[in-house]
Design an enzyme around this catalytic site. Structure first.
Site, PDB file in Angstrom:
ATOM      1  N   CYS A  30      -2.523 -18.564  14.889  1.00 19.84           N
ATOM      2  CA  CYS A  30      -2.513 -17.573  15.963  1.00 19.84           C
ATOM      3  C   CYS A  30      -2.399 -18.284  17.305  1.00 19.84           C
ATOM      4  CB  CYS A  30      -3.802 -16.760  15.953  1.00 19.84           C
ATOM      5  SG  CYS A  30      -3.831 -15.553  14.627  1.00 19.84           S
TER       6      CYS A  30
ATOM      7  N   ARG B 275       7.133   0.156   1.963  1.00 20.52           N
ATOM      8  CA  ARG B 275       6.993  -0.988   2.861  1.00 20.52           C
ATOM      9  C   ARG B 275       5.839  -1.889   2.455  1.00 20.52           C
ATOM     10  NH1 ARG B 275       5.327   3.787   4.732  1.00 20.52           N
ATOM     11  NH2 ARG B 275       3.753   4.046   6.341  1.00 20.52           N
TER      12      ARG B 275
ATOM     13  N   ARG C 223      -8.402  -9.514  10.504  1.00 22.04           N
ATOM     14  CA  ARG C 223      -8.517 -10.510   9.431  1.00 22.04           C
ATOM     15  C   ARG C 223      -9.474 -11.625   9.857  1.00 22.04           C
ATOM     16  NH1 ARG C 223      -2.872  -9.403   9.516  1.00 22.04           N
ATOM     17  NH2 ARG C 223      -2.761  -7.456   8.353  1.00 22.04           N
TER      18      ARG C 223
ATOM     19  N   ASP D  99     -11.090  -1.521  13.431  1.00 18.26           N
ATOM     20  CA  ASP D  99     -11.387  -1.553  12.001  1.00 18.26           C
ATOM     21  C   ASP D  99     -12.849  -1.928  11.776  1.00 18.26           C
ATOM     22  OD1 ASP D  99      -8.772  -0.908  11.301  1.00 18.26           O
ATOM     23  OD2 ASP D  99      -8.136  -3.007  11.303  1.00 18.26           O
TER      24      ASP D  99
ATOM     25  N   CYS E  89     -10.622  -9.586  15.466  1.00 14.84           N
ATOM     26  CA  CYS E  89      -9.515  -9.657  14.506  1.00 14.84           C
ATOM     27  C   CYS E  89      -9.772  -8.851  13.235  1.00 14.84           C
ATOM     28  CB  CYS E  89      -9.263 -11.120  14.118  1.00 14.84           C
ATOM     29  SG  CYS E  89      -7.864 -11.318  12.993  1.00 14.84           S
TER      30      CYS E  89
ATOM     31  N   ARG F 299       0.826  -1.204   0.000  1.00 13.69           N
ATOM     32  CA  ARG F 299       0.000   0.000   0.000  1.00 13.69           C
ATOM     33  C   ARG F 299       0.858   1.252   0.000  1.00 13.69           C
ATOM     34  NH1 ARG F 299      -4.362  -0.806   3.728  1.00 13.69           N
ATOM     35  NH2 ARG F 299      -5.052  -1.802   1.829  1.00 13.69           N
ATOM     36  N   TYR F 300       1.841   1.263   0.873  1.00  8.30           N
ATOM     37  CA  TYR F 300       2.708   2.435   0.993  1.00  8.30           C
ATOM     38  C   TYR F 300       3.937   2.225   0.108  1.00  8.30           C
ATOM     39  CZ  TYR F 300      -0.040   3.112   5.289  1.00  8.30           C
ATOM     40  OH  TYR F 300      -1.042   3.283   6.206  1.00  8.30           O
TER      41      TYR F 300
ATOM     42  N   CYS G 251      -8.561 -13.755  18.411  1.00  9.54           N
ATOM     43  CA  CYS G 251      -9.211 -12.577  18.982  1.00  9.54           C
ATOM     44  C   CYS G 251     -10.527 -12.361  18.252  1.00  9.54           C
ATOM     45  CB  CYS G 251      -8.343 -11.331  18.807  1.00  9.54           C
ATOM     46  SG  CYS G 251      -6.698 -11.486  19.518  1.00  9.54           S
TER      47      CYS G 251
ATOM     48  N   LYS H 128      -3.352   4.219   7.274  1.00  7.35           N
ATOM     49  CA  LYS H 128      -3.490   4.687   8.653  1.00  7.35           C
ATOM     50  C   LYS H 128      -3.308   6.206   8.718  1.00  7.35           C
ATOM     51  CE  LYS H 128      -1.742   0.329  10.512  1.00  7.35           C
ATOM     52  NZ  LYS H 128      -1.258  -0.252   9.246  1.00  7.35           N
TER      53      LYS H 128
ATOM     54  N   ASP I 229      -7.289   3.183  10.623  1.00  9.24           N
ATOM     55  CA  ASP I 229      -6.909   2.530   9.365  1.00  9.24           C
ATOM     56  C   ASP I 229      -8.177   2.619   8.514  1.00  9.24           C
ATOM     57  OD1 ASP I 229      -5.281   1.259   7.576  1.00  9.24           O
ATOM     58  OD2 ASP I 229      -4.753  -0.409   8.922  1.00  9.24           O
TER      59      ASP I 229
END
Ligand code: PLP
Length: 352
Positions: A108, A99, A117, A275, A115, A95-96, A112, A319, A312
């Site tokens: 995991c 990076r 994702r 998110d 999450c 995206r950037y 969570c 972000k 984000d």
């Protein structure tokens, strides 16, 4: 040959609870709700996290135990950050300019409920060997990439030799300057941070580890030991915290957490607005809440304890820091600024 410490974390992970019937043996839950929810969104709670739930209660249980409200979220999106759209090859989101995010693991320490994702958590099969190599080639062929952020899943749940292979391949790429690892192990499976893992990571420095922690209750003797081991070995640690309704959406809790992290030599990095993920609407807080918390920190708490509060953006905008409005007026000759106590000051501008 696998050492004793390596056997320990693998054993804990392998004993994770994945069914409602099993969970109800240890904690009071609505079995039907947990069952129904975990059909759509898998549950995984390892014995370390289960122990934490028993000791600390709702600050932890709300993060890991399925909630029936996950099934009636009408607002959230499967992939709000458009990670798939911005993915040139499987596993990579570019995206950037300088990076990339590289999802190298599908495992995991525990799942969570909020999450980012959630579409993948407990379902994604992970990258094939060919796809992994394709991702590494993508980084090798793009000279603008200076910073590779490994995530997943949790990269630290790869076997030592597999993680070492990935780190060494990436470190061998001349234009890659730093490697980052995003992990939940420090707060959800701290015994994973073994001396042999640390030796491996150290070899490929500069490696930065950003770990996920949401509540002071996640700081335990075990997580402290994991943090010390990493920091004593020169690995720079940062923290990422998501604001979660009725878990940590309160200045006192956040300030306590940030102070505790600093004492452990961890630099708070991000506080994230939750998110817009499908199935997590009940966790979301209003943006004003985050701004209020930031206002209560700036000036009152060591500057080192002040992370950026970021959103984000849904749609893949990246972000963006959200900063309380300290500038009251900005004109050609002066700036009117409010300080942390609410007093107004004037700063004269130099001539153009
Ligand atoms: C968060 C994120 C990064 C890293 O962003 P920083 O602000 O540098 O920490 C990189 N790529 C993607 C796709 C991300 O979501």
């Amino acid at each position: 040959m696998d050492s004793k410490v390596n056997i320990l974390w693998k054993k804990i992970l392998s004993q994770s609870i994945v069914s409602a019937e099993e969970l109800q043996k240890y904690v009071a839950v609505n079995v039907n709700d947990v069952k129904k929810t975990s059909v759509t969104y898998p549950m995984q709670i390892n014995p370390y996290v289960l122990q934490l739930i028993k000791e600390k209660g709702s600050s932890i249980s709300k993060q890991y135990i399925p909630d029936i409200r996950e099934l009636d979220d009408k607002i959230g999106m499967e992939d709000p950050l458009a990670e798939e759209r911005d993915s040139p090859v499987p596993g990579i989101t570019h995206r950037y300019p300088d990076r990339v995010l590289f999802l190298v693991s599908n495992v995991c320490p525990s799942i969570c409920r909020f999450c980012t994702r959630k579409r993948k958590a407990g379902k994604w099969k992970g990258l094939t060997k060919e796809q992994l190599m394709q991702g590494i080639d993508y980084i090798r062929n793009n000279v603008n990439i200076r910073d590779v952020l490994l995530s997943g899943g949790d990269p630290l749940l790869l076997q030592d030799d597999h993680l070492e292979f990935i780190l060494s391949e990436i470190r061998n790429i001349p234009h890659v300057e730093i490697i980052r690892i995003g992990t939940r192990t420090i707060t959800a499976l701290p015994m994973r941070i073994t001396p042999s893992l640390v030796r491996i990571i150290k070899k490929y420095n500069p490696v930065f580890i950003n770990f996920h922690i949401n509540h002071p209750d996640e700081i335990t003797a075990e997580s402290r030991a994991a943090i010390s081991l990493l920091v004593d070995n020169g690995i720079v640690l940062g923290s990422q915290t998501v604001l979660l309704r009725s878990i940590n959406d309160n200045a006192e809790i956040i300030i306590k957490l940030m102070r505790e992290l600093l004492k452990l030599r961890v630099r708070p990095y991000y506080i994230l607005q939750a998110d817009l993920v499908k199935g997590t609407d009940h966790f979301r807080t209003r943006v004003e809440k985050g701004i209020e918390i930031m206002k209560k920190m700036r000036g009152f708490v060591s500057g080192l304890a002040n992370p950026y509060f970021v959103i984000d953006l849904p749609g893949g905008g990246g972000k963006v820091p959200v900063i309380p409005d300290y500038i009251k007026n900005l004109s050609a000759d002066k700036v009117i600024v409010e300080n942390y106590t609410g007093d107004i000051y004037t700063y004269p501008q130099p001539k153009e």
